[in-house]
Design a protein around this motif. Structure first.
Motif, mmCIF file in Angstrom:
data_model
loop_
_atom_site.group_PDB
_atom_site.id
_atom_site.type_symbol
_atom_site.label_atom_id
_atom_site.label_comp_id
_atom_site.label_asym_id
_atom_site.label_seq_id
_atom_site.Cartn_x
_atom_site.Cartn_y
_atom_site.Cartn_z
ATOM 1 N N ASN A 111 6.768 2.016 -1.969
ATOM 2 C CA ASN A 111 5.927 2.598 -2.532
ATOM 3 C C ASN A 111 5.704 4.110 -1.799
ATOM 4 O OD1 ASN A 111 3.652 3.609 -3.696
ATOM 5 N ND2 ASN A 111 2.168 1.780 -2.971
ATOM 6 N N PRO A 112 6.398 5.157 -2.480
ATOM 7 C CA PRO A 112 6.154 6.246 -1.902
ATOM 8 C C PRO A 112 4.983 7.147 -2.578
ATOM 9 C CG PRO A 112 7.781 6.499 -3.651
ATOM 10 C CD PRO A 112 7.377 4.910 -3.424
ATOM 11 N N TYR A 113 4.128 6.387 -3.513
ATOM 12 C CA TYR A 113 2.942 7.061 -4.187
ATOM 13 C C TYR A 113 1.788 6.966 -3.365
ATOM 14 C CZ TYR A 113 6.777 6.703 -7.382
ATOM 15 O OH TYR A 113 7.711 6.926 -8.123
ATOM 16 N N SER A 147 0.426 -3.426 -11.569
ATOM 17 C CA SER A 147 -0.656 -2.058 -11.521
ATOM 18 C C SER A 147 0.049 -1.041 -10.251
ATOM 19 C CB SER A 147 -2.189 -2.384 -10.976
ATOM 20 O OG SER A 147 -2.160 -3.061 -9.760
ATOM 21 N N GLY A 148 -0.034 0.024 -10.664
ATOM 22 C CA GLY A 148 0.505 1.138 -9.750
ATOM 23 C C GLY A 148 1.809 1.445 -10.071
ATOM 24 N N ARG A 149 2.659 1.991 -9.136
ATOM 25 C CA ARG A 149 3.891 2.611 -9.270
ATOM 26 C C ARG A 149 4.699 2.237 -8.001
ATOM 27 N NH1 ARG A 149 3.528 8.676 -9.933
ATOM 28 N NH2 ARG A 149 1.888 8.481 -8.463
ATOM 29 N N ALA A 150 5.946 1.972 -8.375
ATOM 30 C CA ALA A 150 6.972 1.815 -6.980
ATOM 31 C C ALA A 150 8.211 2.347 -7.457
ATOM 32 C CB ALA A 150 7.008 0.369 -7.028
ATOM 33 N N CYS A 151 9.136 2.227 -6.121
ATOM 34 C CA CYS A 151 10.597 2.744 -6.602
ATOM 35 C C CYS A 151 11.409 1.644 -6.057
ATOM 36 C CB CYS A 151 10.695 4.068 -5.811
ATOM 37 S SG CYS A 151 12.442 4.909 -5.759
ATOM 38 N N LEU A 158 9.315 2.720 -11.089
ATOM 39 C CA LEU A 158 8.821 2.000 -11.973
ATOM 40 C C LEU A 158 7.412 2.130 -12.169
ATOM 41 C CD1 LEU A 158 10.530 -1.384 -10.886
ATOM 42 C CD2 LEU A 158 11.106 -0.184 -13.028
ATOM 43 N N ALA A 159 6.609 1.802 -13.247
ATOM 44 C CA ALA A 159 5.286 1.979 -13.556
ATOM 45 C C ALA A 159 4.587 0.582 -13.960
ATOM 46 C CB ALA A 159 4.957 3.014 -14.514
ATOM 47 N N ALA A 160 3.345 0.540 -14.085
ATOM 48 C CA ALA A 160 2.775 -0.756 -14.377
ATOM 49 C C ALA A 160 3.429 -1.120 -15.982
ATOM 50 C CB ALA A 160 1.250 -0.499 -14.672
ATOM 51 N N GLY A 161 3.680 -2.241 -15.990
ATOM 52 C CA GLY A 161 4.043 -2.926 -17.234
ATOM 53 C C GLY A 161 5.861 -2.719 -17.589
ATOM 54 N N GLN A 162 6.433 -2.243 -16.216
ATOM 55 C CA GLN A 162 8.015 -2.248 -16.307
ATOM 56 C C GLN A 162 8.500 -3.009 -15.081
ATOM 57 O OE1 GLN A 162 8.126 2.275 -15.532
ATOM 58 N NE2 GLN A 162 8.923 2.351 -17.638
ATOM 59 N N GLY A 163 9.607 -3.445 -15.352
ATOM 60 C CA GLY A 163 10.284 -4.287 -14.544
ATOM 61 C C GLY A 163 11.791 -4.094 -14.101
ATOM 62 N N LEU A 164 12.460 -4.511 -13.100
ATOM 63 C CA LEU A 164 13.930 -4.145 -12.864
ATOM 64 C C LEU A 164 14.497 -5.555 -12.372
ATOM 65 C CD1 LEU A 164 16.102 -2.225 -12.725
ATOM 66 C CD2 LEU A 164 15.332 -1.792 -10.312
ATOM 67 N N PRO A 212 0.813 -1.064 0.218
ATOM 68 C CA PRO A 212 0.091 -0.050 -0.097
ATOM 69 C C PRO A 212 0.831 1.259 -0.021
ATOM 70 C CG PRO A 212 -0.029 -0.944 2.183
ATOM 71 C CD PRO A 212 0.953 -1.847 1.427
ATOM 72 N N PRO A 213 0.222 2.465 -0.185
ATOM 73 C CA PRO A 213 1.131 3.740 -0.132
ATOM 74 C C PRO A 213 1.609 3.789 1.276
ATOM 75 C CG PRO A 213 -0.967 4.096 -0.839
ATOM 76 C CD PRO A 213 -1.182 2.539 -0.396
ATOM 77 N N GLY A 214 2.958 4.217 1.191
ATOM 78 C CA GLY A 214 3.984 4.319 2.115
ATOM 79 C C GLY A 214 4.814 3.008 2.607
ATOM 80 N N GLY A 215 4.129 1.919 2.059
ATOM 81 C CA GLY A 215 4.935 0.852 2.454
ATOM 82 C C GLY A 215 6.384 0.550 1.807
ATOM 83 N N ARG A 216 7.199 -0.260 2.357
ATOM 84 C CA ARG A 216 8.240 -0.535 2.035
ATOM 85 C C ARG A 216 8.680 -1.627 2.647
ATOM 86 N NH1 ARG A 216 11.986 4.103 2.611
ATOM 87 N NH2 ARG A 216 10.193 5.103 1.865
ATOM 88 N N GLU A 217 10.138 -2.394 2.120
ATOM 89 C CA GLU A 217 10.806 -3.480 2.990
ATOM 90 C C GLU A 217 11.897 -2.937 3.247
ATOM 91 O OE1 GLU A 217 11.910 -6.652 0.265
ATOM 92 O OE2 GLU A 217 12.760 -5.251 -1.325
#
Length: 117
Positions: free
Chosen positions: A94-96, A62-66, A76-82, A41-46
């Protein structure tokens, strides 16, 4: 062999919670390969960590992440990977303001192969 032709889906038996509000579902759980569907969720992280052996690939459904990878933030946005090679410190976050759903593919499994930084 029959399990090879059975669809895999998220469900209560495959679910685990991590990091206070984040969710994961083991879709494939073998010594040589792990595939996990995750929700943050928003604000979550490992925690920032590294793996000695496992190579990982994070793919946003779906969504966005860093992902902070060895000191550099990668958005990263939906449809992207690393891809994250073994030995590099990284942290998924997830800072979004929207939930992010993604897949984490690890080869071999990360079980017993994690060191927190």
């Amino acid at each position: 062999m029959a399990a090879l032709w059975s669809p895999v889906e998220r469900g209560p038996a495959r679910h685990y919670a991590w990091g206070g509000g984040n969710d994961g579902w083991h879709l494939v759980q073998r010594a040589g390969l792990s595939v996990i569907a995750e929700h943050v969720p928003p604000g979550g992280r490992e925690r920032r960590h590294r793996h000695a052996l496992a190579r990982q690939f994070f793919y946003i459904l779906s969504g966005r992440a860093c992902i902070e990878l060895a000191g550099k933030d990668v958005a990263l946005a939906a449809g992207q990977g690393l891809e994250v090679p073994p030995g590099l410190p990284h942290q998924f976050m997830n800072p979004y303001d929207e939930d992010v759903h993604f897949l984490v593919v690890s080869q071999p499994t990360t079980r017993g192969d994690r060191t927190d930084d």
